[in-house]
Design a protein around this motif. Structure first.
Motif, short mmCIF file in Angstrom:
data_model
loop_
_atom_site.label_atom_id
_atom_site.label_comp_id
_atom_site.label_asym_id
_atom_site.label_seq_id
_atom_site.Cartn_x
_atom_site.Cartn_y
_atom_site.Cartn_z
N MET A 146 -12.32 64.51 4.24
CA MET A 146 -12.30 63.23 4.95
C MET A 146 -11.21 62.34 4.37
O MET A 146 -11.02 62.27 3.15
CB MET A 146 -13.65 62.54 4.85
CG MET A 146 -13.73 61.20 5.59
SD MET A 146 -15.37 60.48 5.53
CE MET A 146 -16.29 61.67 6.53
N SER A 157 -9.17 59.09 3.10
CA SER A 157 -9.55 57.87 2.40
C SER A 157 -9.51 56.69 3.36
O SER A 157 -8.69 56.66 4.29
CB SER A 157 -8.60 57.63 1.22
OG SER A 157 -8.66 58.69 0.30
N PRO A 158 -10.37 55.69 3.16
CA PRO A 158 -10.47 54.60 4.14
C PRO A 158 -9.20 53.78 4.29
O PRO A 158 -8.97 53.19 5.34
CB PRO A 158 -11.62 53.74 3.59
CG PRO A 158 -11.73 54.09 2.15
CD PRO A 158 -11.34 55.53 2.06
N ALA A 185 -19.63 57.43 2.28
CA ALA A 185 -18.91 58.32 3.19
C ALA A 185 -17.43 58.46 2.82
O ALA A 185 -16.84 59.52 3.04
CB ALA A 185 -19.03 57.80 4.63
N THR A 186 -16.84 57.41 2.29
CA THR A 186 -15.40 57.46 1.97
C THR A 186 -15.18 56.95 0.55
O THR A 186 -14.62 55.88 0.34
CB THR A 186 -14.59 56.60 2.96
OG1 THR A 186 -15.11 55.26 2.95
CG2 THR A 186 -14.65 57.17 4.36
N PHE A 230 -8.71 53.55 -3.05
CA PHE A 230 -9.31 53.94 -1.77
C PHE A 230 -8.25 54.39 -0.76
O PHE A 230 -8.47 54.33 0.44
CB PHE A 230 -10.17 52.80 -1.24
CG PHE A 230 -11.36 52.54 -2.12
CD1 PHE A 230 -12.51 53.28 -1.99
CD2 PHE A 230 -11.28 51.59 -3.12
CE1 PHE A 230 -13.59 53.08 -2.84
CE2 PHE A 230 -12.36 51.37 -3.98
CZ PHE A 230 -13.51 52.12 -3.84
N HIS A 284 -5.99 55.04 3.76
CA HIS A 284 -4.86 55.96 3.59
C HIS A 284 -3.64 55.58 4.42
O HIS A 284 -2.53 55.99 4.10
CB HIS A 284 -5.29 57.39 3.91
CG HIS A 284 -5.43 57.69 5.37
ND1 HIS A 284 -6.51 57.30 6.11
CD2 HIS A 284 -4.60 58.36 6.23
CE1 HIS A 284 -6.38 57.70 7.36
NE2 HIS A 284 -5.24 58.33 7.47
#
Length: 404
Positions: free
Chosen positions: A1, A3-4, A356-357, A29, A6
């Protein structure tokens, strides 16, 4: 997944702690942070403090984590042109120079927003971008003094004291990251385009401490430093040393928890004393309560105190050294101390923990200019031009480009 953050592109013109820490927190993050340093004049955090076995400053290793490094003289015409190309596709620019430095270099907010109207600009300074103290030089300790933190820290009959870490700069890093995200949210929702986040270092502590101002203006009470006790003495607690030499902190945040604390150290006789029926009454007799806690703790070992407090569901926490932090079972379980392959130095990992992230430590602080060639190539600048810029002193090509 993924990264939030990215896809978030950040240009960091900051130095030392306050501005760079904002970028570090977001880089954990996934934000793509490019740290810009002038050729031959790298960030002082590379040299400040102890060095790891590889000769690199340990403070730099963590402040420079997850960042790509670009060596660029952004004040030259050629460097300014490169910076412009970077800004045109960036989301955020961070700087913590004294007010007016960017304007004198021809890249103040008006110019930056001409290049990119959606750019969020974090401006960190000692006292803010305006006001009578705008041009007064300041470091973190000056902010700790102005915010009231130093005034409230220490013993009543002793001098004001600074805490054992750069509280003002670190708090500013945290508040800076918050300001950036709020401005990005406003941009995303169409409330505003790019805007300036004007952050004075002293204000961050002023906001975080919070209660002294309403205490004075609303209750006409002026908090004073109070040694091992809380400045306002509004709840039982303090710092105590057990008979076997262990320091621990004791605290209670409500009448119920305070009653459990009193019962742990003095039994029913102390807990049911009418002088201690409410927190307001306790506050009037806090010296008596402090002495009772101190008498109990100093006459027992840490194991005995821990057992007794556990029986009454009262709070007593051991004061940990850095060595104890590194070995603590709870800290290890949470994964709060992390490392990367090939590095002996460990650092505190990404916080907070997202379900989640989650954040990720990708690498520690890299050499100055380690990514210059890669970054400029990404802007479409040819290898021949890169070499010419380097020879002219507009950029620096550092080592470590293959150690991502």
């Amino acid at each position: 997944m993924a990264s939030p953050l990215h896809q978030l592109k950040i240009i960091e013109l900051g130095h030392v702690i306050a501005g760079p820490l904002s970028a570090s927190l977001l880089s954990d993050f996934g934000a793509d942070v490019i740290k810009v340093e002038v050729p031959g004049r790298a960030d002082m955090m590379r040299e400040l403090g102890p060095k790891a076995d590889d000769g690199v400053g340990v403070w730099w290793k963590t402040l420079g984590r997850n960042k790509r490094t670009l060596s660029l003289n952004w004040k030259s015409d050629e460097g300014r042109d490169i910076l412009r190309r970077m800004v045109e596709s960036a989301d955020v620019l961070i700087e913590n120079f004294r007010p007016g430095v960017l304007e004198r270099a021809g890249i103040g907010p008006e110019t930056l927003h001409e290049w990119n109207p959606d750019l969020v600009i974090l401006r960190v300074s000692g006292y803010g971008q305006d006001g009578p103290m705008r041009d007064v030089p300041a470091f973190g300790r000056a902010a700790e003094a102005m915010s009231g933190l130093a005034y409230l820290t220490g013993f009543s009959d002793g001098p004001p004291m600074h805490p054992g870490f750069p509280a003002a700069d670190s708090t500013t890093g945290l508040m800076g990251a918050l300001g950036i995200m709020v401005a990005l949210f406003a941009r995303e929702r169409g409330i505003a385009r790019g805007q300036v986040v004007d952050l004075a270092v002293f204000e961050t502590l002023l906001r975080l401490m919070d209660y002294p101002v309403p205490a004075l203006t609303g209750a006409k009470l002026s908090p004073r430093r109070n040694g091992l006790r809380q400045p306002m003495d509004f709840a039982p607690g303090g710092m105590f040393r057990t008979s076997d030499g262990v320091w621990l902190t004791v605290s209670a945040g409500s009448a119920e928890t305070a009653q459990r604390l009193l019962r742990a150290v003095g039994g029913d006789a102390l807990a049911d004393d009418p002088r201690f029926a409410t927190l307001a009454l306790m506050s009037q007799h806090m010296a008596t309560i402090f002495d009772a806690i101190n008498d109990f703790v100093t006459q027992h070992t840490f194991a005995e105190v821990e057992l007794q407090f556990g029986r009454h569901d009262a709070v007593a926490s051991r004061v940990l050294s850095v060595e104890e932090i590194a070995e603590n079972e709870q800290i290890r379980h949470r994964g709060d101390i992390v490392s990367v392959e090939g590095e002996q130095t460990q650092v505190v990992g990404p916080i907070p923990h997202l379900s989640a992230t989650p954040g990720e430590l990708r690498w520690l602080g890299r050499p100055a200019g380690a990514d210059t060639r890669d970054i400029l190539s990404g802007l479409g600048i040819s290898e021949e031009r890169i070499v010419a810029l380097c020879e002219a002193g507009h950029i620096g090509l550092g080592g470590g480009e293959d150690k991502r």
